[in-house]
Enzyme design. Structure first.
Site, mmCIF file in Angstrom:
data_model
loop_
_atom_site.group_PDB
_atom_site.id
_atom_site.type_symbol
_atom_site.label_atom_id
_atom_site.label_comp_id
_atom_site.label_asym_id
_atom_site.label_seq_id
_atom_site.Cartn_x
_atom_site.Cartn_y
_atom_site.Cartn_z
ATOM 1 C CE1 TYR A 89 43.995 35.907 35.503
ATOM 2 C CE2 TYR A 89 43.582 38.474 35.401
ATOM 3 C CZ TYR A 89 43.784 37.140 36.182
ATOM 4 O OH TYR A 89 44.578 37.160 37.384
ATOM 5 N NE ARG A 145 40.996 41.572 43.234
ATOM 6 C CZ ARG A 145 41.293 40.141 42.974
ATOM 7 N NH1 ARG A 145 40.231 39.644 43.010
ATOM 8 N NH2 ARG A 145 42.301 39.537 42.385
#
Length: 332
Positions: free
Chosen positions: A129, A2
């Site tokens: 997160y 990524r």
């Protein structure tokens, strides 16, 4: 992987012009950043520049990228009632049109040169997160939810899945030719928690995305699952509905192949830190990796993302070594 452009000086120059998530919201800039590695290296695919945390943003949470610290949620999820403040998944996906626009623009600019890959974070990884408020070495707060608030945890994971499915279908509608799901925090769970709180949603994403593509009249695309440190669930991941299983560098290729069988494509898995080695050593390591994986149902890649301080010349040596040794293997 990524973070394909972070090691390029032209990437850092482009990114310096605006904050991280403003960059993510600019289709033109995302397109430029996606294409930069291809202008340097003969890569076999492009992966759209974006971030997995655009999904929590779309659900109504504030996320900022703090220099030297990374992604930060000023107001993370603390109580079960906090879930009431999340936006409806259908509304959230409509806020992600900028990602679809970036994919369409990039696909046009690629003009068939290489395929374009879209991606998203898997539900458990996004959940960490949203509860931790950023990166964590233990994921203790997120895991506390799993133990103390299992029903609320499943509720949050369902909300995330209900957002991810139309988001990924939308990426294909916009032009993505493959999809990758990142379960970056799989290793924090262990077999029992992974089986209960991660794997069902990984499976559900694959199943529902494939159904969604069919219902939308879109052709199916290959789907890749990458579960970092999820070696304990390799067999289950191979049966989760994805055409490709990404491996990190902690797995031995031959043993991984024995465990998943012959019908799943494997992707990986050179240690990214191997790119700190000499070009000669990189060539040797790549040759060993390709010999171990073989030529069938295999995509050469790193076992995780590149780091910002890596020398682009070493990245070029890796790409060149993969192409050179692949040609030799096919000839033989």
């Amino acid at each position: 992987m990524r973070q394909a452009g972070r090691y390029l000086p032209e990437f850092r120059e482009t990114r310096a012009a605006q904050d991280f998530f403003s960059t993510c919201r600019s289709p033109e800039t995302c397109c430029e950043l996606t294409l930069q590695p291809l202008q340097r290296f003969p890569l076999d695919a492009a992966i759209i520049f974006s971030d997995i945390l655009v999904v929590p943003q779309a659900l109504g949470m504030e996320v900022t990228m703090v220099p030297g610290k990374g992604p930060t949620f000023p107001v993370p999820l603390r109580e079960e009632r906090d879930l009431e403040h999340l936006r409806d998944p259908a509304v959230a996906v409509s806020d992600l049109n900028y990602v679809f626009q970036a994919i369409t623009l990039t696909r046009q600019r690629l003009d068939g040169r290489v395929p374009l890959i879209g991606f998203a974070g898997a539900p458990w990884t996004l959940m960490t997160y949203m509860i931790e408020g950023g990166s964590s070495s233990t994921m203790a707060q997120a895991k506390r939810w799993l133990y103390q608030r299992p029903e609320a945890s499943h509720q949050l994971l369902r909300i995330l899945t209900d957002t991810l499915v139309p988001y990924l279908v939308g990426q294909v509608a916009a032009g993505a030719q493959a999809l990758q799901l990142f379960e970056s925090h799989a290793g924090h769970l262990g077999p029992q928690l992974f089986t209960k709180f991660a794997l069902p949603y990984i499976r559900d994403v694959a199943k529902r995305v494939k159904t969604g593509l069919q219902e939308s009249g879109l052709a199916p695309v290959p789907m890749i699952i990458f579960a970092k440190d999820g070696h304990f669930a390799l067999e289950e991941l191979a049966q989760a509905g994805y055409e490709v299983v990404g491996l990190d560098w902690t797995l031995e290729p031959e043993k991984a192949r024995e465990r998943v069988g012959k019908n799943v494509t494997l992707q990986g898995n050179l240690d990214p830190c191997a790119l700190y080695a000499s070009e000669e050593e990189i060539r040797r390591l790549v040759q060993q990796m390709l010999d171990d994986f073989g030529t069938q149902r295999y995509i050469a890649n790193l076992g995780h993302g590149l780091y910002p301080d890596m020398d682009p010349e070493r990245v070029g040596a890796f790409v060149d070594a993969v192409h050179r040794h692949s040609r030799l293997l096919r000839q033989n």
